[in-house]
Design a protein around this motif. Sequence first.
Motif, mmCIF file in Angstrom:
data_model
loop_
_atom_site.group_PDB
_atom_site.id
_atom_site.type_symbol
_atom_site.label_atom_id
_atom_site.label_comp_id
_atom_site.label_asym_id
_atom_site.label_seq_id
_atom_site.Cartn_x
_atom_site.Cartn_y
_atom_site.Cartn_z
ATOM 1 N N ALA A 74 0.826 -1.201 0.000
ATOM 2 C CA ALA A 74 0.000 0.000 0.000
ATOM 3 C C ALA A 74 0.866 1.259 0.000
ATOM 4 C CB ALA A 74 -0.927 -0.005 1.217
ATOM 5 N N ALA A 75 1.905 1.269 0.813
ATOM 6 C CA ALA A 75 2.789 2.438 0.876
ATOM 7 C C ALA A 75 3.567 2.618 -0.428
ATOM 8 C CB ALA A 75 3.746 2.309 2.061
ATOM 9 N N ALA A 76 4.018 1.518 -1.032
ATOM 10 C CA ALA A 76 4.740 1.604 -2.307
ATOM 11 C C ALA A 76 3.820 2.125 -3.405
ATOM 12 C CB ALA A 76 5.310 0.236 -2.691
ATOM 13 N N ILE A 77 2.586 1.661 -3.418
ATOM 14 C CA ILE A 77 1.608 2.140 -4.397
ATOM 15 C C ILE A 77 1.393 3.641 -4.230
ATOM 16 C CG2 ILE A 77 -0.846 2.090 -5.014
ATOM 17 C CD1 ILE A 77 -0.709 -0.979 -4.439
ATOM 18 N N GLN A 78 1.223 4.106 -3.003
ATOM 19 C CA GLN A 78 0.996 5.535 -2.769
ATOM 20 C C GLN A 78 2.185 6.365 -3.232
ATOM 21 O OE1 GLN A 78 -2.020 6.913 -1.470
ATOM 22 N NE2 GLN A 78 -1.028 8.617 -2.500
ATOM 23 N N LEU A 79 3.388 5.877 -2.972
ATOM 24 C CA LEU A 79 4.600 6.581 -3.404
ATOM 25 C C LEU A 79 4.625 6.726 -4.926
ATOM 26 C CD1 LEU A 79 7.356 7.726 -2.380
ATOM 27 C CD2 LEU A 79 8.300 5.464 -2.844
ATOM 28 N N GLY A 99 13.325 -6.465 -0.214
ATOM 29 C CA GLY A 99 13.318 -5.025 0.002
ATOM 30 C C GLY A 99 12.841 -4.208 -1.184
ATOM 31 N N VAL A 100 12.358 -4.867 -2.242
ATOM 32 C CA VAL A 100 11.901 -4.157 -3.436
ATOM 33 C C VAL A 100 10.460 -4.547 -3.750
ATOM 34 C CG1 VAL A 100 12.244 -3.853 -5.932
ATOM 35 C CG2 VAL A 100 14.219 -4.007 -4.408
ATOM 36 N N VAL A 101 9.672 -3.562 -4.150
ATOM 37 C CA VAL A 101 8.320 -3.805 -4.641
ATOM 38 C C VAL A 101 8.235 -3.197 -6.028
ATOM 39 C CG1 VAL A 101 5.888 -3.199 -4.347
ATOM 40 C CG2 VAL A 101 7.220 -3.894 -2.370
ATOM 41 N N PHE A 102 7.676 -3.961 -6.977
ATOM 42 C CA PHE A 102 7.439 -3.449 -8.319
ATOM 43 C C PHE A 102 6.009 -2.940 -8.381
ATOM 44 C CE2 PHE A 102 10.677 -6.773 -9.122
ATOM 45 C CZ PHE A 102 11.668 -5.950 -9.632
ATOM 46 N N VAL A 103 5.850 -1.745 -8.942
ATOM 47 C CA VAL A 103 4.521 -1.151 -9.084
ATOM 48 C C VAL A 103 4.363 -0.688 -10.521
ATOM 49 C CG1 VAL A 103 2.923 0.634 -8.302
ATOM 50 C CG2 VAL A 103 4.534 -0.381 -6.668
ATOM 51 N N SER A 104 3.319 -1.188 -11.169
ATOM 52 C CA SER A 104 2.996 -0.791 -12.533
ATOM 53 C C SER A 104 1.769 0.119 -12.472
ATOM 54 C CB SER A 104 2.689 -2.043 -13.357
ATOM 55 O OG SER A 104 2.309 -1.695 -14.664
ATOM 56 N N ALA A 108 10.375 0.451 -9.589
ATOM 57 C CA ALA A 108 10.990 -0.401 -8.577
ATOM 58 C C ALA A 108 11.144 0.474 -7.338
ATOM 59 C CB ALA A 108 12.346 -0.906 -9.042
ATOM 60 N N VAL A 109 10.514 0.068 -6.238
ATOM 61 C CA VAL A 109 10.512 0.862 -5.009
ATOM 62 C C VAL A 109 11.292 0.132 -3.917
ATOM 63 C CG1 VAL A 109 9.059 1.912 -3.223
ATOM 64 C CG2 VAL A 109 8.269 1.862 -5.604
ATOM 65 N N ASP A 110 12.224 0.831 -3.322
ATOM 66 C CA ASP A 110 12.983 0.328 -2.172
ATOM 67 C C ASP A 110 12.108 0.557 -0.942
ATOM 68 O OD1 ASP A 110 14.624 0.036 0.055
ATOM 69 O OD2 ASP A 110 16.100 1.518 -0.587
ATOM 70 N N VAL A 111 11.534 -0.511 -0.391
ATOM 71 C CA VAL A 111 10.612 -0.364 0.733
ATOM 72 C C VAL A 111 11.321 -0.343 2.088
ATOM 73 C CG1 VAL A 111 8.604 -1.259 -0.499
ATOM 74 C CG2 VAL A 111 10.061 -2.842 0.761
ATOM 75 N N ARG A 112 12.626 -0.424 2.062
ATOM 76 C CA ARG A 112 13.372 -0.261 3.318
ATOM 77 C C ARG A 112 13.620 1.211 3.595
ATOM 78 N NH1 ARG A 112 17.517 -5.026 2.048
ATOM 79 N NH2 ARG A 112 16.280 -6.750 2.845
ATOM 80 N N ASN A 113 13.955 1.951 2.536
ATOM 81 C CA ASN A 113 14.270 3.378 2.684
ATOM 82 C C ASN A 113 13.247 4.279 2.001
ATOM 83 O OD1 ASN A 113 16.863 3.026 4.048
ATOM 84 N ND2 ASN A 113 17.469 2.068 2.120
ATOM 85 N N TRP A 114 12.190 3.695 1.451
ATOM 86 C CA TRP A 114 11.104 4.417 0.789
ATOM 87 C C TRP A 114 11.616 5.367 -0.279
ATOM 88 C CZ3 TRP A 114 7.157 1.708 0.821
ATOM 89 C CH2 TRP A 114 6.907 0.878 1.908
#
Length: 137
Positions: free
Chosen positions: A53-58, A97-102, A124-130
């Motif tokens: 959810a946080a990666a999507i919002q970013l 530590g990575v989330v892919f968001v399309s 590609a989102v680094d979810v450790r350091n946002w």
Amino acid sequence: MKDILLLLVGFVLSACATPHRPISFVPAKEAVWFKFPSNLPAEGQVKIPATLAAAIQLVVDDFVPWYAKPHQNADTFDACLHEQASYDVVAAPGPEGVVFVSIWLSPGACGHYRWALDLGAVYAVDVRNWRILAVQH
């Protein structure tokens, strides 16, 4: 104590530097009719893990910033392109530590412009350091 105070000041300053979308609530007298169900409906329910959810919002905030406005003489298509609700999103965990968001323009959201369906990107989102690691258009 001094470290906590410095940390708090840093947090407040960083929060002030980031533009935040104003949250809108319906006036209480208009919302009085609304009743919550005793349980959320099972049909259509989707559980989204916090990191997704946080990666999507970013990504959505980067791709379609809420504060970006269409130009003064924009038509309805251009205005639609500036709406976050006009885009579909798919997210998937990647390597540790990575989330892919399309993200891409939802078919039919802004009319039937076939070329517009190519409007999108994969992040590609680094979810450790946002942080956003990379963007593929």
